[in-house]
Design a protein around this motif. Structure first.
Motif, PDB file in Angstrom:
ATOM      1  N   MET A 157      76.388 -64.213 -81.578  1.00  0.00           N
ATOM      2  CA  MET A 157      75.720 -64.834 -80.428  1.00  0.00           C
ATOM      3  C   MET A 157      74.727 -63.871 -79.780  1.00  0.00           C
ATOM      4  SD  MET A 157      76.582 -67.976 -80.056  1.00  0.00           S
ATOM      5  CE  MET A 157      76.278 -68.438 -78.358  1.00  0.00           C
ATOM      6  N   ALA A 158      75.089 -62.591 -79.754  1.00  0.00           N
ATOM      7  CA  ALA A 158      74.167 -61.597 -79.213  1.00  0.00           C
ATOM      8  C   ALA A 158      72.887 -61.560 -80.038  1.00  0.00           C
ATOM      9  CB  ALA A 158      74.825 -60.218 -79.206  1.00  0.00           C
ATOM     10  N   ARG A 159      73.035 -61.602 -81.356  1.00  0.00           N
ATOM     11  CA  ARG A 159      71.871 -61.592 -82.247  1.00  0.00           C
ATOM     12  C   ARG A 159      70.973 -62.794 -81.985  1.00  0.00           C
ATOM     13  NH1 ARG A 159      73.700 -62.253 -88.159  1.00  0.00           N
ATOM     14  NH2 ARG A 159      74.360 -64.212 -87.211  1.00  0.00           N
ATOM     15  N   THR A 160      71.567 -63.972 -81.862  1.00  0.00           N
ATOM     16  CA  THR A 160      70.786 -65.181 -81.637  1.00  0.00           C
ATOM     17  C   THR A 160      70.008 -65.100 -80.323  1.00  0.00           C
ATOM     18  OG1 THR A 160      72.390 -66.484 -82.875  1.00  0.00           O
ATOM     19  CG2 THR A 160      70.888 -67.691 -81.449  1.00  0.00           C
ATOM     20  N   CYS A 161      70.695 -64.650 -79.267  1.00  0.00           N
ATOM     21  CA  CYS A 161      70.028 -64.525 -77.960  1.00  0.00           C
ATOM     22  C   CYS A 161      68.877 -63.529 -78.019  1.00  0.00           C
ATOM     23  CB  CYS A 161      71.034 -64.094 -76.896  1.00  0.00           C
ATOM     24  SG  CYS A 161      72.181 -65.382 -76.383  1.00  0.00           S
ATOM     25  N   LEU A 162      69.103 -62.391 -78.656  1.00  0.00           N
ATOM     26  CA  LEU A 162      68.064 -61.361 -78.731  1.00  0.00           C
ATOM     27  C   LEU A 162      66.885 -61.816 -79.581  1.00  0.00           C
ATOM     28  CD1 LEU A 162      70.314 -58.196 -79.044  1.00  0.00           C
ATOM     29  CD2 LEU A 162      68.754 -58.728 -77.152  1.00  0.00           C
ATOM     30  N   GLU A 163      67.165 -62.524 -80.672  1.00  0.00           N
ATOM     31  CA  GLU A 163      66.067 -63.048 -81.500  1.00  0.00           C
ATOM     32  C   GLU A 163      65.202 -64.010 -80.691  1.00  0.00           C
ATOM     33  OE1 GLU A 163      68.112 -62.860 -85.969  1.00  0.00           O
ATOM     34  OE2 GLU A 163      68.274 -64.683 -84.764  1.00  0.00           O
TER      35      GLU A 163
END
Length: 279
Positions: free
Chosen positions: A177-183
């Motif tokens: 989820m962190a990756r998705t938000c940062l992307e």
């Protein structure tokens, strides 16, 4: 040095103005409150938190005197006072004032105003700081909903909120989820900010860190290369900043060579995304 001199001069002018307005035979409460609030902001910028808090308290008292307790102006000053408590580490006092400001704003403006989103953002940050991650995510989710509905899905404020949510997910260990938000945050920032904006570099570096934790070394290198280009173009970047960015890339390349392959983890996750002062 020039900035400090400018702040000192501005403070001198506003302090003289405040004294003159208080000395008038007919008291101009709105002008007195506005001047006190400005002094509070200037003192905060100088790092004089006690003096800033005193000025904000004066503004609050004057506003309550001529406006009553439940106005937007009162709520905004409460928000600013809460920021001061937060900066001093008085988190319980900060939260109490944020909640009071939020109640007034909802009463006056409804649940979907940008003012409400600003104070919810600050509340979420206190929750994150005190380890209440789930509550923080819920508050940030409400901020995200308001900002998307009022400004669109690709406005800069949405990108900032997504970055804040990523911080919470990282703390929870929810790297997907962190990756998705940062992307999503980085994509918005790249369209809304110049390519040399330092925040683009910082978000890209955070994304690279998450990719690395997930073993996605090729994607980590790609994000770090983006960050390096932003830092090279940013006028405030030092040689040390550039060297650190290059060293991170060298490390990631070593990880790629050591693994002999580039594992990718599925990113098919849908996401439903500092303190804000108000004048």
């Amino acid at each position: 040095h020039q900035d400090k001199a400018d702040l000192d001069m501005a403070l001198e002018v506003y302090n003289l103005t405040l004294a003159a307005r208080k000395a008038q035979p007919i008291r101009d409460n709105p002008a007195i409150a506005g001047t006190a609030e400005t002094i509070g902001m200037l003192q905060f910028k100088k790092g004089n938190h006690d003096a800033a808090m005193s000025a904000f308290h004066e503004a609050l008292e004057v506003k309550k005197e001529y406006q009553g307790n439940n106005t937007i102006d009162v709520a905004r000053t409460l928000n600013n006072l809460a920021n001061m408590h937060f900066s001093k580490g008085s988190l319980e006092e900060a939260m109490a004032m944020y909640l009071e400001a939020l109640e007034i704003k909802r009463l006056c403006l409804g649940n979907d105003s940008e003012d409400v989103a600003n104070t919810l953002n600050n509340i979420a940050h206190v929750m994150f700081t005190t380890g209440r991650e789930e509550e923080s995510l819920k508050a940030y989710g409400e901020v995200l909903r308001i900002r998307q509905s009022r400004q669109g899905n690709d406005c800069l404020a949405v990108g900032v909120t997504l970055g804040n949510m990523a911080d919470v997910y990282i703390k929870q260990g929810n790297l997907a989820m962190a990756r998705t938000c940062l992307e999503q945050s980085l994509q918005i920032r790249k369209t809304r900010q110049s390519s040399n904006h330092i925040e683009n570099a910082r978000v890209a570096e955070s994304l690279a860190l998450v990719h690395g934790k997930l073993g996605e070394w090729s994607k980590a290198e790609e994000a770090l290369q983006e960050a390096l280009q932003s830092r090279k173009l940013h006028p405030g970047s030092s040689e040390s900043n550039i060297l650190d960015a290059m060293n991170r890339i060298t490390f990631v390349k070593g990880q790629i060579e050591a693994s002999g392959r580039s594992e990718e983890v599925s990113s098919d996750v849908n996401v439903p995304k500092g303190q804000i002062f108000e004048i």
